[in-house]
Design an enzyme around this catalytic site. Structure first.
Site, PDB file in Angstrom:
ATOM      1  N   ASP A  41      -6.897  -1.976  -4.530  1.00  0.00           N
ATOM      2  CA  ASP A  41      -7.860  -0.877  -3.588  1.00  0.00           C
ATOM      3  C   ASP A  41      -9.290   0.062  -4.381  1.00  0.00           C
ATOM      4  OD1 ASP A  41      -6.663  -2.810  -1.616  1.00  0.00           O
ATOM      5  OD2 ASP A  41      -5.768  -1.109  -0.718  1.00  0.00           O
ATOM      6  N   ASP A 100       0.901  -1.349   0.069  1.00  0.00           N
ATOM      7  CA  ASP A 100       0.301  -0.303   0.114  1.00  0.00           C
ATOM      8  C   ASP A 100       0.929   1.043  -0.115  1.00  0.00           C
ATOM      9  OD1 ASP A 100      -2.213  -1.226  -0.106  1.00  0.00           O
ATOM     10  OD2 ASP A 100      -2.404  -1.220   1.967  1.00  0.00           O
TER      11      ASP A 100
END
Length: 175
Positions: free
Chosen positions: A141, A125
């Protein structure tokens, strides 16, 4: 010459491949340029670049849970298979393209994060909103979140006669 169905499948497959490639390239960049570095503001006080190894589900849920990687991978594969099955069950009419596009986004996002989970044991991330307390996330995402929102919106409000997992009038939709 390709028939309409094969041409559409080729286009959607290419779209998914491009989305997955973009996600993976951004993650490789994040590993190379953000890992071990201080957070970088992209838009000061709003959106920052940071590096996070997410061992949990979306937004870090289940992080630290023993066996989470396996469970999350199995769940992700099941949801992606459901999306693929639904994708193939839709009639091949141009008006259903707007239902397929969000499904491609969901599938591509799932594949992107699954690649990380299998290859690295975690999901990379790198995007962090700083104007609110929001978990760090990645490009995949975004695909899944936007795709899911668009899918629900399109099926409920635009293509109302799209068969929804056996609910709805599939015959009417294909007429």
């Amino acid at each position: 010459m390709l028939n309409n169905r094969r041409a559409q499948l080729l286009i959607y497959g290419l779209m998914a491949a491009i989305l997955v490639t973009l996600d993976q390239l951004v993650k490789l960049w994040a590993i190379a340029h953000l890992q071990g570095q201080p957070e970088r503001p992209l838009i000061q006080g709003f959106l920052h670049l940071t590096y996070l190894e997410n061992t949990g589900a979306a937004f870090g849920l289940m992080a630290g849970f023993g066996g989470a990687q396996f469970v999350l991978s199995v769940v992700k594969v099941i949801f992606m298979l459901l999306a693929v099955v639904y994708f193939t069950k839709l009639p091949y009419e141009s008006r259903f393209a707007f239902v397929r596009i969000p499904l491609v986004m969901i599938i591509a996002g799932g594949i992107g994060n699954l690649i990380d989970r299998v290859r690295l044991g975690f999901v990379v991330d790198m995007l962090a909103f700083r104007f609110i307390d929001f978990p760090v996330f990645n490009i995949a995402d975004i695909y899944v979140t936007v795709g899911a929102f668009l899918f629900v919106f399109i099926v409920l409000f635009i293509v109302k006669d799209a068969p929804l997992f056996g609910i709805g009038n599939a015959k009417k939709a294909s007429e």
